[in-house]
Write a protein that holds these residues in place. Structure first.
Motif, PDB file in Angstrom:
ATOM      1  N   GLU A 480      16.816  41.485  59.129  1.00 37.62           N
ATOM      2  CA  GLU A 480      16.393  41.006  60.450  1.00 37.62           C
ATOM      3  C   GLU A 480      15.430  39.830  60.381  1.00 37.62           C
ATOM      4  O   GLU A 480      15.492  38.911  61.200  1.00 37.62           O
ATOM      5  N   LYS A 655      16.868  48.305  70.428  1.00 36.83           N
ATOM      6  CA  LYS A 655      17.476  47.036  70.044  1.00 36.83           C
ATOM      7  C   LYS A 655      16.416  46.190  69.339  1.00 36.83           C
ATOM      8  O   LYS A 655      15.214  46.458  69.438  1.00 36.83           O
ATOM      9  N   LYS A 656      16.853  45.185  68.628  1.00 35.40           N
ATOM     10  CA  LYS A 656      15.966  44.466  67.708  1.00 35.40           C
ATOM     11  C   LYS A 656      14.748  43.857  68.395  1.00 35.40           C
ATOM     12  O   LYS A 656      13.637  43.945  67.882  1.00 35.40           O
ATOM     13  N   SER A 657      14.936  43.241  69.551  1.00 39.22           N
ATOM     14  CA  SER A 657      13.810  42.577  70.215  1.00 39.22           C
ATOM     15  C   SER A 657      12.760  43.584  70.656  1.00 39.22           C
ATOM     16  O   SER A 657      11.555  43.347  70.516  1.00 39.22           O
ATOM     17  N   ASP A 658      13.189  44.730  71.175  1.00 38.04           N
ATOM     18  CA  ASP A 658      12.238  45.755  71.614  1.00 38.04           C
ATOM     19  C   ASP A 658      11.511  46.372  70.424  1.00 38.04           C
ATOM     20  O   ASP A 658      10.316  46.668  70.488  1.00 38.04           O
ATOM     21  N   LYS A 660      10.774  44.970  67.584  1.00 36.27           N
ATOM     22  CA  LYS A 660       9.773  44.016  67.105  1.00 36.27           C
ATOM     23  C   LYS A 660       8.539  44.022  68.016  1.00 36.27           C
ATOM     24  O   LYS A 660       7.397  44.075  67.540  1.00 36.27           O
ATOM     25  N   GLU A 661       8.768  44.005  69.322  1.00 34.14           N
ATOM     26  CA  GLU A 661       7.659  43.973  70.278  1.00 34.14           C
ATOM     27  C   GLU A 661       6.825  45.248  70.207  1.00 34.14           C
ATOM     28  O   GLU A 661       5.593  45.208  70.183  1.00 34.14           O
ATOM     29  N   TYR A 864      22.123  44.635  76.274  1.00 37.70           N
ATOM     30  CA  TYR A 864      21.940  43.274  75.749  1.00 37.70           C
ATOM     31  C   TYR A 864      23.168  42.444  76.082  1.00 37.70           C
ATOM     32  O   TYR A 864      24.235  42.973  76.389  1.00 37.70           O
ATOM     33  N   SER A 872      23.262  31.847  67.425  1.00 33.26           N
ATOM     34  CA  SER A 872      22.243  32.840  67.786  1.00 33.26           C
ATOM     35  C   SER A 872      22.644  34.234  67.328  1.00 33.26           C
ATOM     36  O   SER A 872      23.829  34.572  67.251  1.00 33.26           O
ATOM     37  N   ASP A 875      21.273  40.623  69.807  1.00 33.21           N
ATOM     38  CA  ASP A 875      20.126  41.536  69.966  1.00 33.21           C
ATOM     39  C   ASP A 875      20.691  42.949  70.097  1.00 33.21           C
ATOM     40  O   ASP A 875      20.560  43.606  71.120  1.00 33.21           O
TER      41      ASP A 875
END
Length: 978
Positions: A480, A655-658, A660-661, A864, A872, A875
């Motif tokens: 990632e 999911k990846k963005s969540d 990370k946050e 997503y 790109s 996600d």
């Protein structure tokens, strides 16, 4: 958005693509369309074009940003019809240009190794010579010189199968081309297929068996290694009917495709090539190992053939991994060593082959004649860095206190160990600093820091960049994240894995021993100093427990006192160290805890499936961590008490963005001197290791001794509390009795149920309700594995885990495979169908609003959105295929999905072929473009006039944060307790 489509299609593809593009855009030229379109519409166009794509399809899509600027979004079909920016050439010529003239023509009386027209004998000698040197430089241990001889022999024989007359006819053709990183094989689309013909590595391995009785002075182990490397120096091609596992069957296919005259020439030329290799070795001043070890004679070919036909029938080519059923741990260690040797030998041959194959034939001849071949591997084996300067600075970051002196003393003991040292110590004792000090004493020029999970990588990266090595090049390299020195600073692709310290996951390292593409990554791994952080997590993991042991065996090939590896864990699992890795307790150096706080363990009985009197559904405050064995328990507790407590939930099903946050939120809130933004953290096992965060109270689900001590390491991590720290441990009757029901069933799947049960009994007998300090508990942990109850239970769980690993390896999930394609296809966001992490597949979910869990709201929106371009990342989300199958969702999708998504490859398969539909769904979900829909939005349900599936999985959210993947039937627990 406004887009332009440009078609360069030919033949039947013209009509097919025009029908699709005419339906969505306005034609503004013979081959150009333009329209204003939504992202969803654009994705549908792309999918429909791919469904009808053939070798004559070529369509590019450009996003019109302004009058002067447009961006290429994607190309479907033949990319060669466009340049890298999607631009079409408008002037062409069929005249021969000066740059097209081939300066060197193939000769019919010469044998060639590749399309560079390197002479086969020169290629074989150069690869053999460099393979041996790479092995010796990498291992730097004279005791392993017998294996270095095998590297030389394998290099000299790896491509002997290219004497094949069909390969020589292909490579001499002026229209030949380089066929990529899997090596050069015959590539004639219409006239030739490997479905009924062996590849050159298979022919080479076949010849080793043909002349097996003349492999003089090689023992059985050396012969097996030689056969393994020659056969596996290329990935195994996927064939519809795979008869090619059988050596004699491959031989029969080969003989059918060549004439008797070609066979006679083939056998005659083998000796000619080998004599040429020997001659080159003599000229180069190389000890003639080939001549002394190999006595192939062609005068008795018919006699060899008779022996071969008798002995080879039913015999298989070398298995990629030599594991059979588990007899004993002693025999298993021998197999681990054997596979480790094969890993490194294979890496040396493939690396040397790639280096030599990248050179021109003129350069190869010149470097052999001038004796300069070693120059080609100097940059492979010699890396200069300033890491030691940075390590010297790191050693003085903290004042020379008693704590620092003890850490330095432990590092000194580790650096003086003859075998691979093991650092053990409670959470917070400074294991990271000790590991860096060990590397300084070892004069490390590069460190590879290997972690079991991405979250552990993130924690280590944060520590190294902010605290210990702010001026060094610190790189995080995972699937990632690829950043250098600071979070979010992308690493240039050409600079990946080049940092002074590379923090990475075990998956990236294992790629060097289970793939063909990344196999040469094993050499920098061997040359670097490697820290295996939290290695205990691999023990119960299928396949990982064996492949990790192979990596340790590889590092053990180094000379004594120079193993260049360090194992780090608060919980070393002494039974695994001794019985699988062959390490002793003397190899373990323990660091005492500086945390003098008092602790107490309180066991709480509860019913796994009920809310009543269930501690995971109670309200908490005051910096409390609730760590459960599953994400579901953390989610349900968070949903139930969200309005009553200031909490955050964190697990692996985001999911990846969540993910990370939320990781950043957790770390910032609960780190030393953190924001304390939240009072409560509800989490799965994801936070239990290597995260420098702390709580004042903790509830944990009963788990293995390793997990329990790791979780305890987050309780008053910095030793600030004067009151007794209470670790509340929730346990069910099933776990107490070692039964595979409820919570016990899950522990059994993790191969830790029996150890968990015995650990509970041991703590009850040895500790009871007494208070203790961390040092005392870690002493009990060590004694547990010395006790009879500890050894028996550890053996039971470990044998179960190893047997499952052997079974999976028997299913060939670790074999490097290649699909022979007739045209280049995009390889974006793919999952191997035989992933080491299990059977994960890409999934898509509809959103579910659980702001009020008594009244869930199904949103008309997916979790997503796929990206509109080819650059790109998705996600995305993944889930285990076996879990999806068990829920019945695959059967549901096979019946319904074709009507919802007409662009899916499954569309058009009749309902009478439901098995084929399921195969298309499951296979397609290895690609992020065709995820398995575990739930649908209302608009899609209306298309088929169907209600929601009872076991549909949604992506739950609330105003506070994302909650993650959860099946709607799991929410029934709330209705039953209202």
């Amino acid at each position: 958005m406004m887009v332009t489509f440009v078609s360069q299609c030919e033949k039947k593809s013209l009509a097919k693509t025009r029908r699709v593009l005419d339906a969505y855009a306005n034609r503004i030229g013979d081959n150009v369309w333009q329209t204003i379109i939504t992202e969803e519409g654009l994705l549908m166009v792309k999918k429909l074009l791919r469904r009808t794509a053939s070798k004559n399809t070529a369509v590019s899509c450009h996003w019109i940003r302004s009058r002067r600027r447009s961006d290429l979004l994607w190309i479907v079909g033949n990319r060669n019809k466009f340049n890298s920016e999607g631009i079409v050439p408008v002037n062409v010529t069929q005249k021969e240009l000066l740059t097209d003239v081939i300066t060197m023509k193939a000769k019919q009386d010469q044998l060639y190794a590749n399309t560079h027209l390197q002479l086969l004998a020169e290629h074989l000698f150069a690869v053999g010579y460099l393979s041996e040197r790479l092995f010796k430089n990498t291992v730097n241990n004279e005791e392993k010189n017998n294996l270095a001889n095998i590297a030389y022999l394998a290099g000299c024989l790896h491509d002997i199968g290219k004497i094949d007359p069909n390969f020589q006819n292909w490579v001499r053709n002026d229209k030949r081309k380089d066929t990529g990183e899997d090596g050069q094989h015959i590539d004639v689309k219409k006239e030739f297929s490997f479905e009924n013909y062996p590849r050159h590595n298979e022919i080479s391995a076949m010849l080793l068996n043909f002349f097996e009785d003349q492999l003089k002075s090689l023992n059985i182990i050396q012969k097996e290694a030689l056969n393994h490397i020659v056969y596996w120096h290329h990935a195994k091609p996927f064939r519809k009917k795979d008869d090619f596992d059988n050596i004699f069957k491959a031989y029969e296919y080969f003989r059918k495709q060549i004439t008797e005259e070609e066979w006679q020439n083939f056998t005659t030329q083998i000796l000619v090539v080998l004599e040429s290799v020997n001659h080159l070795a003599d000229q180069y001043g190389e000890t003639n190992i080939l001549n002394s070890k190999l006595l192939w004679e062609m005068k008795n070919v018919n006699e060899h053939l008779e022996n071969f036909e008798y002995s080879a029938k039913g015999k298989s080519f070398a298995e990629f991994k030599s594991y059979s059923e588990l007899d004993s741990f002693d025999k298993l260690r021998n197999k681990i060593d054997k596979n480790a040797y094969n890993n490194l030998l294979r890496a040396c041959i493939i690396s040397a082959d790639r280096i030599v194959s990248s050179k021109s034939s003129e350069d190869l001849s010149e470097y052999i004649q001038s004796g300069r071949l070693l120059e080609w591997i100097e940059n492979v084996t010699e890396e200069q860095s300033l890491l030691n300067v940075h390590l010297e600075a790191a050693s003085t970051v903290f004042p020379m206190s008693e704590r620092t002196q003890l850490q330095n003393n432990v590092a000194l003991q580790l650096s003086q160990k003859k075998s691979i040292p093991v650092l053990a110590g409670p959470a917070g004792c400074g294991k990271t600093r000790i590991a860096l000090e060990w590397a300084r004493l070892q004069k490390a020029e590069k460190i590879i820091w290997v972690c079991p999970r991405v979250q552990v990588c993130q924690g280590i990266f944060e520590e190294l960049t902010k605290e210990y090595l702010p001026d060094a090049d610190i790189e995080i390299f995972t699937g990632e994240f690829k950043y250098t020195n600071e979070w979010g600073k992308e690493t240039d692709e050409k600079d990946c894995f080049s940092g002074d310290v590379v923090v990475t996951t075990i998956d990236q390292i294992l790629g060097s021993i289970v793939t063909h593409t990344n196999v040469d990554g094993l050499l920098p791994f061997m040359n670097a100093h490697v820290v295996f952080d939290e290695y205990h997590e691999y023990l119960p993991m299928e396949i990982f427990n064996l492949l990790f042991a192979e990596l340790i065996a590889n590092k053990n090939m180094h000379a004594d006192y120079q193993k260049k590896a360090l194992l780090v864990s608060a919980t070393p699992h002494y039974y695994y160290l001794e019985n699988i890795l062959g390490l002793k307790q003397d190899d373990v150096v323990e660091m005492a805890s500086f945390n003098h706080s008092n602790y107490q363990i309180q066991f709480i009985d509860y019913d796994y499936g009920s809310i009543v009197n269930n501690p995971f559904y109670k309200k908490y405050d005051n910096q409390t961590f609730i760590i459960s064995n599953t994400a579901l328990t953390a989610q349900l507790g968070f949903i139930y008490q969200r309005e009553n407590e200031n909490s955050i939930v964190f697990h692996a099903k985001f999911k990846k963005s969540d993910k990370k946050e939320l990781f950043n939120e957790v770390y910032d809130a609960f780190k030393k001197e953190g924001t304390q933004k939240y009072d409560v953290l509800r989490s799965g096992p994801i936070v239990q290791a290597s995260l420098n965060i702390s709580a004042d109270a903790m509830l944990t689900e009963m788990t293995s001794p390793e997990n329990m001590l790791q979780r305890l390491g987050r309780l008053d991590r910095f030793g600030k509390n004067s009151a007794v720290n209470i670790l509340s441990v929730a346990i069910t009757e099933h776990v107490k009795n070692g039964k595979q029901l409820g919570a016990g069933k899950f522990l059994n799947t993790l191969n830790s149920l029996q150890t968990t049960k015995s650990w509970y009994d041991y703590l009850q007998n040895e500790l009871g309700n007494n208070t203790f300090q961390l040092t005392q508990l870690y002493e009990l942990y060590r004694k547990f594995y010395d006790s009879e109850i500890g050894k028996i239970s550890a053996q039971q769980d470990l044998e179960k885990a190893i047997k499952q690993s052997i079974h999976l390896i028997g299913n060939k999930v670790s074999e490097p495979r290649v699909i022979v394609k007739t045209q280049k296809q995009e390889q974006k966001s793919k999952i191997s169908r035989h992933s080491l992490r299990g059977d994960s597949r890409f999934v898509q979910l509809a959103k579910l609003d659980l702001e009020d869990y008594t009244n869930p709201i199904f949103l008309n929106e997916y979790a997503y959105h796929p990206p509109v371009d080819d650059i790109s990342d998705y996600d995305n989300l993944t889930e285990s295929l076996s879990i999806i199958r068990d829920s019945g969702l695959v059967d549901h999708l096979a019946a319904k999905h074709g009507r919802i998504d007409p662009s899916h490859p499954m569309k058009g398969i009749p309902a009478t072929k439901m098995t084929l539909r399921k195969q298309m769904l499951e296979g397609g979900s290895c690609n992020a473009e065709y995820p398995l829909y575990l739930s649908y939005i209302q608009d899609d349900l209306d298309k088929i006039n169907e209600p929601r599936h009872n076991h549909a999985v949604y992506y739950a959210i609330c105003n506070q944060q994302a909650i993650g993947m959860i099946a709607i039937d799991k929410l029934e627990v709330f209705k039953n307790n209202l």
